[in-house]
Design an enzyme around this catalytic site. Sequence first.
Site, PDB file in Angstrom:
ATOM      1  N   ARG A  47     -74.023  58.796  55.827  1.00  0.00           N
ATOM      2  CA  ARG A  47     -73.831  58.958  57.278  1.00  0.00           C
ATOM      3  C   ARG A  47     -72.437  59.808  57.363  1.00  0.00           C
ATOM      4  O   ARG A  47     -72.422  60.332  58.579  1.00  0.00           O
ATOM      5  CB  ARG A  47     -73.556  57.564  57.820  1.00  0.00           C
ATOM      6  CG  ARG A  47     -72.270  56.677  57.295  1.00  0.00           C
ATOM      7  CD  ARG A  47     -72.426  55.406  57.807  1.00  0.00           C
ATOM      8  NE  ARG A  47     -72.171  55.509  59.394  1.00  0.00           N
ATOM      9  CZ  ARG A  47     -71.130  55.504  59.835  1.00  0.00           C
ATOM     10  NH1 ARG A  47     -70.056  55.842  59.248  1.00  0.00           N
ATOM     11  NH2 ARG A  47     -71.323  55.328  61.291  1.00  0.00           N
ATOM     12  N   PRO A 105     -68.324  44.853  39.205  1.00  0.00           N
ATOM     13  CA  PRO A 105     -67.247  44.109  39.811  1.00  0.00           C
ATOM     14  C   PRO A 105     -65.745  44.547  39.051  1.00  0.00           C
ATOM     15  O   PRO A 105     -64.718  44.225  39.646  1.00  0.00           O
ATOM     16  CB  PRO A 105     -67.766  42.718  39.658  1.00  0.00           C
ATOM     17  CG  PRO A 105     -68.632  42.552  38.689  1.00  0.00           C
ATOM     18  CD  PRO A 105     -69.449  44.068  38.586  1.00  0.00           C
ATOM     19  N   ASP A 139     -64.502  56.266  62.966  1.00  0.00           N
ATOM     20  CA  ASP A 139     -64.739  55.128  62.306  1.00  0.00           C
ATOM     21  C   ASP A 139     -63.583  54.289  61.801  1.00  0.00           C
ATOM     22  O   ASP A 139     -62.599  55.098  61.620  1.00  0.00           O
ATOM     23  CB  ASP A 139     -65.790  55.347  61.327  1.00  0.00           C
ATOM     24  CG  ASP A 139     -67.342  55.269  61.708  1.00  0.00           C
ATOM     25  OD1 ASP A 139     -67.244  54.881  63.068  1.00  0.00           O
ATOM     26  OD2 ASP A 139     -68.024  55.888  61.048  1.00  0.00           O
ATOM     27  N   GLU A 161     -75.820  39.862  32.501  1.00  0.00           N
ATOM     28  CA  GLU A 161     -74.566  39.476  32.406  1.00  0.00           C
ATOM     29  C   GLU A 161     -73.681  41.063  32.368  1.00  0.00           C
ATOM     30  O   GLU A 161     -72.284  40.898  32.475  1.00  0.00           O
ATOM     31  CB  GLU A 161     -74.299  38.606  31.154  1.00  0.00           C
ATOM     32  CG  GLU A 161     -74.524  37.381  31.295  1.00  0.00           C
ATOM     33  CD  GLU A 161     -73.823  36.616  32.324  1.00  0.00           C
ATOM     34  OE1 GLU A 161     -72.650  36.741  32.571  1.00  0.00           O
ATOM     35  OE2 GLU A 161     -74.506  35.780  32.982  1.00  0.00           O
TER      36      GLU A 161
HETATM   37  C1  LIG Z   1     -74.458  39.283  37.625  1.00  0.00           C
HETATM   38  S1  LIG Z   1     -73.541  40.826  37.585  1.00  0.00           S
HETATM   39  C2  LIG Z   1     -72.578  40.839  36.249  1.00  0.00           C
HETATM   40  C3  LIG Z   1     -71.059  40.253  36.311  1.00  0.00           C
HETATM   41  C4  LIG Z   1     -70.147  40.474  35.120  1.00  0.00           C
HETATM   42  N1  LIG Z   1     -70.539  39.217  34.156  1.00  0.00           N
HETATM   43  C5  LIG Z   1     -68.901  40.204  35.354  1.00  0.00           C
HETATM   44  O1  LIG Z   1     -68.736  38.833  35.688  1.00  0.00           O
HETATM   45  O2  LIG Z   1     -67.955  41.244  35.993  1.00  0.00           O
HETATM   46  C6  LIG Z   1     -74.873  41.804  37.158  1.00  0.00           C
HETATM   47  C7  LIG Z   1     -74.466  43.292  37.718  1.00  0.00           C
HETATM   48  O3  LIG Z   1     -74.466  43.394  39.107  1.00  0.00           O
HETATM   49  C8  LIG Z   1     -73.465  44.490  39.521  1.00  0.00           C
HETATM   50  N2  LIG Z   1     -72.403  43.833  40.346  1.00  0.00           N
HETATM   51  C9  LIG Z   1     -72.112  42.544  40.501  1.00  0.00           C
HETATM   52  N3  LIG Z   1     -71.207  42.478  41.286  1.00  0.00           N
HETATM   53  C10 LIG Z   1     -70.689  43.961  41.755  1.00  0.00           C
HETATM   54  C11 LIG Z   1     -69.818  44.233  42.581  1.00  0.00           C
HETATM   55  N4  LIG Z   1     -68.968  43.505  43.254  1.00  0.00           N
HETATM   56  N5  LIG Z   1     -69.794  45.727  42.556  1.00  0.00           N
HETATM   57  C12 LIG Z   1     -70.639  46.416  42.067  1.00  0.00           C
HETATM   58  N6  LIG Z   1     -71.604  45.875  41.297  1.00  0.00           N
HETATM   59  C13 LIG Z   1     -71.617  44.728  41.214  1.00  0.00           C
HETATM   60  C14 LIG Z   1     -73.093  45.010  38.160  1.00  0.00           C
HETATM   61  O4  LIG Z   1     -73.848  46.289  38.007  1.00  0.00           O
HETATM   62  C15 LIG Z   1     -73.306  44.014  37.324  1.00  0.00           C
HETATM   63  O5  LIG Z   1     -73.601  44.594  35.897  1.00  0.00           O
END
Ligand SMILES: C[S@@+](CC[C@H](N)C(=O)[O-])C[C@H]1O[C@@H](n2cnc3c(N)ncnc32)[C@H](O)[C@@H]1O
Length: 254
Positions: A159, A93, A174, A121
């Site tokens: 795609r 994220p 698109d 996490e």
């Molecule tokens: C529960 S999340 C961890 C979030 C992290 N503690 C934070 O607040 O930034 C677990 C994993 O989900 C994936 N993930 C969660 N949200 C994402 C997003 N919006 N885009 C891409 N990957 C995501 C990532 O690989 C991350 O390490």
Amino acid sequence: MRIDAITLFPDMFGIVRDAGVTGRAHKQGIWSMQTWNPRDFTTDTHRTVDDRPYGGGPGMVMMAEPLIQAVCAIREDRARQHQPDAPVVLLSPTGRPFTQSVANSLAASTAGAAFVCGRYEGVDQRFIDQYVDEQWSLGDFVLSGGEIAAIAMIDATVRLMPGTLNHGDSSLQDSFQDSLSGLLDSPHFTRPEKLDSVAVPEVLMSGNHAHIARWRREQSLMLTLEKRPDLIEQARKKGLLSAADERFLTALKT
Ligand SMILES: C[S@@+](CC[C@H](N)C(=O)[O-])C[C@H]1O[C@@H](n2cnc3c(N)ncnc32)[C@H](O)[C@@H]1O
């Protein structure tokens, strides 16, 4: 193009490898996919891939070593098969937003990508600093893991690859594509001609292709102005709006 994914849940990728247009493209050899489970690169009997965070706090953190081993295994496998090395992409994220333009670049690359799907996490920062080339986010929300983000990105990319869609041009129409000036797509209609007394817009039945194209363009402009005015500004800055587009937008505002 080859995609690798480092994941604790390899079965999740069946959805993009086996189903729909991406599944058909996979069968045709347009793209290939290999998953790598960090648990296969552990040395203890419990096949541990996570541990408590230094400094305390809730949750667990993915350990660096199994991920490093998985990245090395991907590099060796690609070298063995005379395939180019791929950028290591962490789903996060905190990464840069994944957009249609990123999907277009990935679709045009020969190397593909090696996706690292985080869980818990997140991932030990030392792995990120030393092994990750890019970080991509699916949006401003937090998923439980990177798999769904990686699957969405693979789908959006495959795609766009030549041969994946039946009608070669369909991805050009698109939303977000340069061919549409980055605007939102116009509405679509199919049979029946009348649904509960609501008829298909007359222009679409006219057979006049220039009028249809102009109607679609105006619908795109109208929808984009209403829902995503930021995209209108972007198109304007890139010089992608014609004088006719500008006249239509001005008329809309009055
Ligand atoms: C529960 S999340 C961890 C979030 C992290 N503690 C934070 O607040 O930034 C677990 C994993 O989900 C994936 N993930 C969660 N949200 C994402 C997003 N919006 N885009 C891409 N990957 C995501 C990532 O690989 C991350 O390490």
